[in-house]
Write an enzyme that holds these catalytic residues in place. Structure first.
Site, PDB file in Angstrom:
ATOM      1  N   LYS A 119      47.117  44.870 -32.173  1.00  0.00           N
ATOM      2  CA  LYS A 119      47.334  43.475 -32.547  1.00  0.00           C
ATOM      3  C   LYS A 119      47.605  43.401 -34.054  1.00  0.00           C
ATOM      4  O   LYS A 119      46.877  44.032 -34.833  1.00  0.00           O
ATOM      5  CB  LYS A 119      46.073  42.664 -32.193  1.00  0.00           C
ATOM      6  CG  LYS A 119      46.130  41.230 -32.661  1.00  0.00           C
ATOM      7  CD  LYS A 119      44.761  40.546 -32.642  1.00  0.00           C
ATOM      8  CE  LYS A 119      44.805  39.462 -33.655  1.00  0.00           C
ATOM      9  NZ  LYS A 119      43.880  38.557 -33.972  1.00  0.00           N
ATOM     10  N   LYS A 140      34.355  41.500 -34.947  1.00  0.00           N
ATOM     11  CA  LYS A 140      34.488  41.650 -36.400  1.00  0.00           C
ATOM     12  C   LYS A 140      33.560  42.741 -36.918  1.00  0.00           C
ATOM     13  O   LYS A 140      33.947  43.541 -37.763  1.00  0.00           O
ATOM     14  CB  LYS A 140      34.220  40.318 -37.096  1.00  0.00           C
ATOM     15  CG  LYS A 140      35.381  39.355 -36.941  1.00  0.00           C
ATOM     16  CD  LYS A 140      35.115  38.006 -37.567  1.00  0.00           C
ATOM     17  CE  LYS A 140      36.301  37.070 -37.361  1.00  0.00           C
ATOM     18  NZ  LYS A 140      36.037  35.708 -37.761  1.00  0.00           N
ATOM     19  N   LYS A 172      45.324  41.144 -40.393  1.00  0.00           N
ATOM     20  CA  LYS A 172      45.029  41.497 -41.797  1.00  0.00           C
ATOM     21  C   LYS A 172      43.997  42.620 -41.845  1.00  0.00           C
ATOM     22  O   LYS A 172      44.013  43.449 -42.728  1.00  0.00           O
ATOM     23  CB  LYS A 172      44.397  40.338 -42.562  1.00  0.00           C
ATOM     24  CG  LYS A 172      45.048  38.996 -42.444  1.00  0.00           C
ATOM     25  CD  LYS A 172      44.254  38.004 -43.288  1.00  0.00           C
ATOM     26  CE  LYS A 172      44.303  36.546 -42.911  1.00  0.00           C
ATOM     27  NZ  LYS A 172      44.390  36.111 -41.570  1.00  0.00           N
TER      28      LYS A 172
HETATM   29  P1  ADP Z   1      43.944  38.062 -38.653  1.00  0.00           P
HETATM   30  O1  ADP Z   1      43.667  38.799 -37.368  1.00  0.00           O
HETATM   31  O2  ADP Z   1      45.137  38.589 -39.342  1.00  0.00           O
HETATM   32  O3  ADP Z   1      42.725  38.011 -39.559  1.00  0.00           O
HETATM   33  P2  ADP Z   1      43.306  35.367 -38.040  1.00  0.00           P
HETATM   34  O4  ADP Z   1      42.204  35.804 -37.130  1.00  0.00           O
HETATM   35  O5  ADP Z   1      42.956  34.754 -39.371  1.00  0.00           O
HETATM   36  O6  ADP Z   1      44.291  36.571 -38.264  1.00  0.00           O
HETATM   37  O7  ADP Z   1      44.218  34.385 -37.215  1.00  0.00           O
HETATM   38  C1  ADP Z   1      44.763  33.172 -37.688  1.00  0.00           C
HETATM   39  C2  ADP Z   1      45.572  32.569 -36.567  1.00  0.00           C
HETATM   40  O8  ADP Z   1      46.708  33.394 -36.273  1.00  0.00           O
HETATM   41  C3  ADP Z   1      44.804  32.435 -35.254  1.00  0.00           C
HETATM   42  O9  ADP Z   1      45.104  31.176 -34.657  1.00  0.00           O
HETATM   43  C4  ADP Z   1      45.314  33.555 -34.386  1.00  0.00           C
HETATM   44  O10 ADP Z   1      45.322  33.187 -33.020  1.00  0.00           O
HETATM   45  C5  ADP Z   1      46.725  33.778 -34.904  1.00  0.00           C
HETATM   46  N1  ADP Z   1      47.044  35.212 -34.854  1.00  0.00           N
HETATM   47  C6  ADP Z   1      46.560  36.184 -35.657  1.00  0.00           C
HETATM   48  N2  ADP Z   1      47.075  37.389 -35.360  1.00  0.00           N
HETATM   49  C7  ADP Z   1      47.911  37.182 -34.323  1.00  0.00           C
HETATM   50  C8  ADP Z   1      48.768  38.047 -33.560  1.00  0.00           C
HETATM   51  N3  ADP Z   1      48.854  39.350 -33.820  1.00  0.00           N
HETATM   52  N4  ADP Z   1      49.478  37.504 -32.562  1.00  0.00           N
HETATM   53  C9  ADP Z   1      49.424  36.168 -32.296  1.00  0.00           C
HETATM   54  N5  ADP Z   1      48.646  35.300 -32.976  1.00  0.00           N
HETATM   55  C10 ADP Z   1      47.895  35.791 -33.988  1.00  0.00           C
END
Ligand code: ADP
Ligand code: TRP
Length: 331
Positions: free
Chosen positions: A194, A114, A197
């Site tokens: 990946k 992060k 957000k």
């Molecule tokens: P972001 O990366 O958008 O901030 P989060 O870290 O809040 O997303 O992830 C929330 C949930 O969604 C987690 O359980 C994560 O494993 C899943 N997740 C987030 N992005 C992906 C992705 N690109 N592919 C598969 N699962 C994802």
């Protein structure tokens, strides 16, 4: 009758939810809601580690609640609530933090990632896994369905439960089994990284009309000419199509790629149609729910009450053994 297992998972309301969140987390949560005594929550204390705008946090929280309900989470089958409705969580997090070596947090992979992605390195972000451990342990959870990226945090929760039990020489917390959902590979974003957000490369679940079209049409592809044969397996558009299309459709599209004369523009249109169809019912339901916010608040109020009661049962004996003075009773 054997006791149902307690299943728990959370998602941060730190932005609009995207199709990576759906296939990587939400879909599994919804599918598992009947398999045990399920608890799903909005990790809004966690969102504060990266979002310090009250209005925006409220808005995202509302969005995530509506998203989950519209996509099929049924409050009659599970307990759905906001983390901030269970203050026992932060209480336990503090106690766990006092048993956590700094070196354990320093090994945190998510923290390093992060920061590398530009997030502000605050103490909340650094100790994020302790709060997550409290989320899990405060309900005596058995199973925690999460994506591969959360594995380390679950291990930390197991570790901290053991530390508290040993420190006070009592089985105060249950050590959860690991439970990593492996069904879906990482969903790629429109730039091929990946989907996240944090990278501004998402296709949001409830995007529609022009803005959905614009996102889909801007998925990055290579420059193979329209008439040339193409490899579906190295194409972002096809990776996304695979999530939405049944096997026959996937096969047909893959053949078109390989045959040539099928451009990325065609593939993107195919994907756009698939996304629109896939979420059509949920889109309608979400609009209905938006007009019934009283119901939505009731869901969270009821869920919060149930979660708080469960958390209090676990917290009370911990308060008692730690020797913390208290001159009042909760609830
Ligand atoms: P972001 O990366 O958008 O901030 P989060 O870290 O809040 O997303 O992830 C929330 C949930 O969604 C987690 O359980 C994560 O494993 C899943 N997740 C987030 N992005 C992906 C992705 N690109 N592919 C598969 N699962 C994802
Ligand atoms: N860290 C999780 C994520 O980014 C969200 C989360 C917070 C969580 N507390 C939790 C997940 C407890 C499972 C259990 O997706």
């Amino acid at each position: 009758m054997t006791k149902k297992k307690t299943i728990l998972s959370g998602i941060q309301p730190s932005g609009k939810l995207h199709i990576g969140n759906y296939f990587g987390a939400m879909r599994q949560h919804i599918a598992m809601q009947e398999e045990g005594d399920s608890f799903y929550f909005l990790a809004n204390y966690h969102s504060l580690t990266s979002l310090n705008d009250g209005q925006l946090l409220e808005e995202y929280t509302k969005d995530v609640v509506l998203d989950y309900l519209a996509l099929g989470l049924d409050p009659n089958k599970c307990t759905f609530f906001a983390q901030s409705d269970v203050p026992q969580t932060t209480e336990l997090a503090w106690i766990l933090g006092c048993l956590t070596p700094v070196s354990l947090m320093e090994k945190g992979v998510a923290y390093k990632d992060k920061i590398a992605n530009g997030l502000n390195p605050n103490i909340g972000l650094f100790t994020y896994p302790i709060l997550q451990a409290a989320d899990i342990l405060i309900y005596h959870s058995d199973l925690v369905p999460v994506g591969e990226d959360q594995k380390q945090n679950i291990e930390i929760a197991r570790d901290l439960a053991g530390k508290l039990n040993r420190a006070y020489d009592e089985e105060l917390l249950k050590i959860p089994e690991e439970y990593i959902v492996k069904s879906v590979a990482t969903v790629p974003g429109i730039d091929g990284r990946k989907m996240s957000k944090s990278y501004d490369n998402t296709i949001n679940i409830f995007d529609e009309g022009k803005s959905l079209k614009k996102r889909v049409m801007s998925i990055e592809t290579d420059s193979t000419a329209l008439e040339e044969p193409k490899n579906p397996d190295s194409c972002n558009v096809f990776s996304l199509i695979k999530l939405f299309a049944d096997e026959n459709r996937q096969h047909e599209v893959a053949q078109k790629y390989r045959a040539g004369g099928y451009g990325y523009g065609h593939a993107k249109k195919e994907l756009l149609g698939l996304i629109q169809d896939y979420f059509a019912d949920a889109r309608d339901r979400r609009k209905e729910l938006e007009n019934d916010m009283d119901y939505v608040h009731d869901v969270l109020r009821e869920g919060g009450k149930k979660a708080r009661e469960r958390a209090e049962e676990v917290m009370e004996p911990i308060r008692s053994v730690t020797g913390l003075f208290r001159s009042f009773n909760y609830e």
